[in-house]
Design an enzyme around this catalytic site. Structure first.
Site, PDB file in Angstrom:
ATOM      1  N   LYS A 175      33.289 134.317  -9.414  1.00 53.65           N
ATOM      2  CA  LYS A 175      34.583 133.668  -9.215  1.00 53.65           C
ATOM      3  C   LYS A 175      35.116 133.186 -10.570  1.00 53.65           C
ATOM      4  CE  LYS A 175      34.000 133.876  -4.666  1.00 53.65           C
ATOM      5  NZ  LYS A 175      34.857 134.658  -3.755  1.00 53.65           N
ATOM      6  N   HIS A 294      31.194 145.953   1.543  1.00 55.85           N
ATOM      7  CA  HIS A 294      32.016 144.796   1.920  1.00 55.85           C
ATOM      8  C   HIS A 294      32.912 145.191   3.088  1.00 55.85           C
ATOM      9  CE1 HIS A 294      34.740 141.377   1.736  1.00 55.85           C
ATOM     10  NE2 HIS A 294      33.844 140.782   0.982  1.00 55.85           N
TER      11      HIS A 294
END
EC number: 4.1.1.39
Length: 479
Positions: A175, A294
């Site tokens: 992140k 994902h």
């Protein structure tokens, strides 16, 4: 007009429209071991009987159309048509029914999830006679399963490649997910891996944007992997997202990852598509790469209880198409996930044989006939206080992935990784000593804090964080 045409037109053909149930509702039908079985949650429009609605689903997802057609006489409908063979009410729902449909195996191309879904969840979902339609589960017969390669490697081969046994694997999504330069991104990867994580991960929407082109990211991440491996003596990995705008570009990125010597790549299988995913899975098996999957976009499809498709179906489709990991929710984190339902599809991902169990949302017994298993990935809003619950819920064969729960540590990325590794090791040791993680979890974490200042700091930061919102997609009968 040829004699053949005259003959076909004169044998029993009658133009017009007739009720679907006259042809496609067959409650006397005994399912075959080779049939693909589907359980649909059907919400008919007012005035449409359940039998007609179920038959319409069977027809429109197999051989039927809105009117009788002359060319029906040129084939064997009894051999190829889908059949609605059972209808049952949904507890607590007056307008919803579960319609069970059997599809002959010959309707589907071998080894193609794309073709299977094009029929079963195709145009029928826009059918006007239905207010809503949801595919709850599929039974994939062994005869069809055997036409798929499945996961590139599977759980045991992955553990052997990584030389890691007896505990869940630890990961972290880097992140912020967008905006970092490739060099700063690689720095974060290195710090997390050096701190004790097994994997770091590209976020699902990191592809090749102006601020960080894919080739630069791959190079800096590979450098981070090799440096952290040299310093820790452990095998490390980073999920390099190969998802791209074309299949050719996707494979090019996977080829470059293999040339760098990394162990794992990644794909967004729903936005990328099943054809692309299966192609990448085949490449990964042939070239020794693990494949992380994902599920971006899944909630568009699976979150609403009366329309779309349950994630257990998407999970089964992924196991057929191919992937070594897939995100599966957390139960305890920030994302949607009912506990029993989640455990149901986690077993469908990992186990070779899963019995029917409606209490966990499993409508059919599923035999995977030794198709490799998939590691479920728990990711989304989790931190060190969740570690006992995650270890207890998911067990050893899982990946526990802390993004903000690593990078949000007050002392930095590496201490955040240390905190998670210490918490995991403490939970695994306590479990192996016979302690109950569900009851003693918080105490176990507090004890570990005494000899890990990194863990103590993490516990202080996230001690009040909760995601206490009700689950929307609950199992039938739950309040």
């Amino acid at each position: 007009m040829s004699p053949q045409t005259e003959t076909k037109a004169s044998v029993g053909f009658k133009a017009g429209v007739k009720e679907y149930k006259l042809t496609y509702y067959t409650p006397e039908y005994e399912t075959k071991d080779t049939d693909i079985l589907a359980a649909f949650r059907v919400t008919p429009q007012p005035g449409v009987p359940p039998e007609e609605a179920g038959a319409a689903v069977a027809a429109e997802s197999s051989t039927g159309t809105w009117t009788t057609v002359w060319t029906d006489g040129l084939t064997s409908l009894d051999r190829y048509k889908g059949r609605c063979y059972h209808i049952e009410p949904v507890p607590g729902e007056e307008t919803q029914f579960i319609a069970y449909v059997a599809y002959p195996l010959d309707l589907f191309e071998e080894g193609s999830v794309t073709n299977m879904f094009t029929s079963i969840v195709g145009n029928v979902f826009g059918f006007k006679a239905l207010a809503a339609l949801r595919l709850e589960d599929l039974r994939i017969p062994p005869a069809y399963t055997k036409t798929f390669q499945g996961p590139p490697h599977g759980i045991q081969v992955e553990r052997d490649k990584l030389n890691k046994y007896g505990r869940p694997l630890l990961g972290c999504t880097i992140k912020p997910k967008l905006g970092l330069s490739a060099k700063n991104y690689g720095r974060a990867v290195y710090e997390c891996l050096r701190g004790g994580l097994d994997f770091t991960k590209d976020d699902e929407n990191v592809n090749s944007q102006p601020f960080m082109r894919w080739r630069d990211r791959f190079l800096f991440c590979a450098e981070a992997i090799y440096k952290s491996q040299a310093e820790t003596g452990e095998i490390k990995g980073h999920y390099l997202n190969a998802t791209a705008g074309t299949c050719e570009e996707m494979i090019k990125r996977a080829v470059f990852a293999r040339e760098l010597g990394v162990r794992i790549v990644m794909h967004d299988y729903l936005t990328g598509g099943f054809t692309a995913n299966t192609s990448l899975a085949h490449y990964c098996r042939d070239n020794g790469l693990l494949l992380h999957i994902h599920r971006a976009m899944h909630a568009v499809i699976d979150r609403q209880k009366n329309h779309g498709m349950h994630f257990r179906v998407l999970a089964k489709a992924l196991r057929l198409s191919g992937g070594d990991h897939i995100h599966a929710g957390t139960v305890v984190g920030k994302l949607e996930g009912d506990r029993e339902s989640t455990l149901g599809f986690v077993d469908l991902l990992r186990d070779d044989y899963v019995e029917k169990d409606r209490s966990r949302g499993i409508f059919f017994t599923q035999d995977w006939v030794s198709l490799p298993g998939v590691l479920p990935v728990a990711s989304g809003g989790i931190h060190v206080w969740h570690m006992p619950a995650l270890t207890e819920i998911f067990g050893d064969d899982s990946v526990l992935q802390f993004g903000g729960g690593t990078l949000g540590h007050p002392w930095g990325n590496a201490p955040g990784a240390v905190a998670n590794r210490v918490a995991l090791e403490a939970c695994v040791q306590a479990r192996n000593e016979g302690r109950d993680l569900a009851i003693e979890g918080n105490e176990i974490i507090r004890e570990a804090c005494k000899w890990s200042p990194e863990l103590a700091a993490a516990c202080e930061v996230w001690k009040e964080i909760r995601f206490n919102f009700p689950t929307i997609d609950k199992l039938d009968g739950q309040a």
